[in-house]
Each structure stands twice: as C-alpha cells, then as structure tokens.
Design an enzyme around this catalytic site. Structure first.
Site, PDB file in Angstrom:
ATOM      1  N   ASP A  76      -9.893   8.887 -47.146  1.00  0.00           N
ATOM      2  CA  ASP A  76      -8.882   9.634 -48.263  1.00  0.00           C
ATOM      3  C   ASP A  76      -9.073  11.159 -48.336  1.00  0.00           C
ATOM      4  O   ASP A  76      -9.226  11.309 -49.423  1.00  0.00           O
ATOM      5  CB  ASP A  76      -8.904   8.698 -49.418  1.00  0.00           C
ATOM      6  CG  ASP A  76      -8.607   7.365 -49.505  1.00  0.00           C
ATOM      7  OD1 ASP A  76      -7.999   6.784 -48.319  1.00  0.00           O
ATOM      8  OD2 ASP A  76      -8.172   6.765 -50.591  1.00  0.00           O
ATOM      9  N   ASP A  90      -7.579   5.987 -43.699  1.00  0.00           N
ATOM     10  CA  ASP A  90      -6.396   6.159 -44.647  1.00  0.00           C
ATOM     11  C   ASP A  90      -6.349   7.682 -45.105  1.00  0.00           C
ATOM     12  O   ASP A  90      -6.171   8.130 -46.209  1.00  0.00           O
ATOM     13  CB  ASP A  90      -6.313   5.316 -45.808  1.00  0.00           C
ATOM     14  CG  ASP A  90      -6.176   4.003 -45.396  1.00  0.00           C
ATOM     15  OD1 ASP A  90      -5.959   3.657 -44.122  1.00  0.00           O
ATOM     16  OD2 ASP A  90      -6.817   3.007 -46.460  1.00  0.00           O
TER      17      ASP A  90
END
Length: 339
Positions: free
Chosen positions: A166, A187
């Site tokens: 992230d 991600d």
C-alpha cells in the site's frame, strides 16, 4: 545506482523522455525554505515545521527543500494552494532527486488506519509536489503508506514513492502522477474514490502481488488510468520467492483500472489480472482492462479471464487524461510533464 538501473530498464521509453527542464537549485521569491541543520533563523530545519508555518488563508505558497533526508510525518491541510519543490539539477528526472522524506509507521500501529501511517499526507486541494522521494520503510507485514492523497487537483511530478504494501493511497479527488518512480509489492497503488492519471512512470515491483487495488464500491467517477508507463523489477526486490506480479486485483466489486501501452520487464502472471481472493472474487461489476501490454515480462501463454477486458486501439484512445481528471486538466496540471 538508481540512475544506472533506471537507464538500463527505461531504454524502450527513452524516445518519449520528457524535455529537460532548467535546474531548480535556489528558492523562488517568498518561498519558505527548508534546510537540514540550518542556522539561519529565516529557514526551517524540517518540512514539518515549514508546513506548520504556512499561513491559514487562501494565498498560494511555495516551500523549497534543500538536499537531505527529513524524518517524520508531514500533513498538508491548509486551504490555499501549496507547492513543494525539491532541490534538483534536473527537474525532469526522478533519478536525480536529492530530497527524501522518510518514516516507517505501519497501519497496524495507528489503529489500522492507512492514512495515519502515511509519511506525507495531503488533506487539501491544489497541491503540487516536485522532485521528492517519499518513503515508508516499514517493509513486510502491514499496510504502510508513503503518500496518502485525499486532495483534489493534486499533481505529483518526478517524485519517487517507496514502500512495500500500500505505497500510494490515491483515495479521493483528481490527481496526476507524472514522470515518477512508484515502488511496492502488494496492492501498492490503491484507494476508494480517487480519479488518477499515471503517465511516464516507472512502476517497480518489489515482491509478489498486485500493482493496483481499486476500491471502487459503486458506479461512480473513481478510475485509475495508466498510459505509457513501464513495469520493472525493483533493484532491491524480495527474492525469497519468485516475484510474479498482476496489473491489479479488485478491492471493490466495481473496480475500474486501465493500463495502456505498458512495457513490462518484471514477470507478470499469465492471468495478467487477479481476483481479490479465492472464494471472494469481487469481479461482478469490474472494468479492468489493458491494451498494448508488451515486453519480455509478459508471458507468451498469457490468458486473461472472461471478466477482463482487452481493448482495441480505438477503445483505448477513449481512456485519456480527460477521462480520468476532467477536461479542465490544463488549468492545474503542469503540462511540461505530459508526453
């Protein structure tokens, strides 16, 4: 070392290189100045202090940062426009950045909040960032954001964003990321409501996982469009197991991500795109699409599943910067950084 790595991996895109811009090595008039270990009472020793000193009004403000490593979290939240410029002899080249903002806070240490873990947090509109390397060095084991962006009309130019899980939270508002380096594994470009356009960036894969995780939960304006970027293996990639990446997976059931003209030297999974998790596919309403994805990292046996869209040239042309951030982009985007 990063410059050499960039040169070797970016060769296919050199024809599209940004024009050289004049050096930025001295502060503009009336800028707030940040310098490591400064002894000048008119300057600030940290970006944290300089941002805190910005007037709470609608005026446009510039912060100029001299070379160095600056520790700690920065939160930009004043109402007026803010530009933060890093010292550089070549503003068009992320590899020559000299200013680093760094922290190592995981979301797990701040009540699970992605935003609160961010090294640089933007909670206002009309922000421009130039030639900053922004790092969250926590590493494996938790979400840990480098740049948390909740601003509208935010431009991020020739900036390096470094993390693992992230890295970039593009969560709401219209944003552009141009000519930069974005690094992570899991991600690492994600958000719920952000409308973001990415062009001429190097996306560096540091470990196995998905590059994007669109959290779009309804039929709204959220979209990520990637044009003329390249995907490479990060120089310090975690090689304890094979580093195989996907272009994205759907965090939300309406995820919408488009990759155009992407040159790949890192290894992509033959599926190219991924479900969220086994038994929790989240693919019912997604629009995850690519066109002209090329390079040695694209498997010869690539087979996209039936919920993935393969665009043709005409369809791909409809997804551009205006699609992502609106027809008025020339009013706030630095046009010198567009191809």
């Amino acid at each position: 070392m990063l410059f050499l790595y960039l040169f070797l991996t970016c060769a296919p895109l050199l024809a599209h290189a940004l024009a050289s811009l004049p050096p930025r090595t001295s502060p503009p008039p009336n800028a707030l100045v940040v310098r490591v270990n400064t002894t000048d009472s008119s300057e600030f020793g940290s970006l944290i202090d300089a941002v805190a000193a910005l007037p709470t009004d609608e005026s446009s403000q510039i912060v100029f940062v001299f070379p160095g490593i600056y520790q700690g979290q920065v939160n930009i939240q004043r109402s007026g426009p803010v530009t933060v410029q890093g010292y550089t002899t070549n503003p068009s080249s992320v590899s020559e950045n000299t200013v680093t903002l760094v922290d190592s806070i995981p979301a797990s240490a701040v009540g699970g909040s992605n935003d609160l873990s961010g090294t640089l947090r933007i909670h206002t509109d009309n922000v421009s960032l130039y030639n900053l390397d922004i790092r969250n060095d926590f590493g494996v084991g938790s979400q840990a954001i480098a740049l948390s962006n909740y601003g509208d009309q935010v431009g991020v130019y020739a900036c390096g964003l470094f993390g693992y899980q992230d890295t970039l939270l593009s969560n709401q508002g219209r944003q552009v990321y141009l000519g930069g380096w974005i690094e992570g594994a899991v991600d690492f470009i994600f958000g719920r409501l952000g409308q973001a356009y990415f062009e001429s960036n190097t996306i560096a894969v540091k470990g196995p996982g998905s590059i994007t995780a669109s959290g779009r939960e309804a039929d709204n304006a959220q979209i990520y469009i990637f044009n003329e970027n390249q995907v490479v293996l990060a120089p310090d990639a975690n090689m304890t197991k094979p580093v195989v990446a996907f272009l994205g997976r759907p965090w939300g059931d309406f995820a919408r991500v488009i990759f155009k003209s992407t040159y790949v030297t890192a290894t992509l999974n033959p599926g190219i795109w991924s479900i969220w998790d086994p038994g929790d596919n989240r693919t019912d309403n997604v629009f995850m699409a690519d066109w002209n994805t090329t390079g040695p990292g694209v498997p010869a046996d690539a087979t996209r599943l039936d919920w993935v869209t393969i665009l043709d040239a005409t369809e791909a042309a409809a997804f551009n910067i205006s699609t992502a951030v609106g027809d008025d982009f020339a009013n706030w985007v630095d046009m010198e950084f567009l191809l």
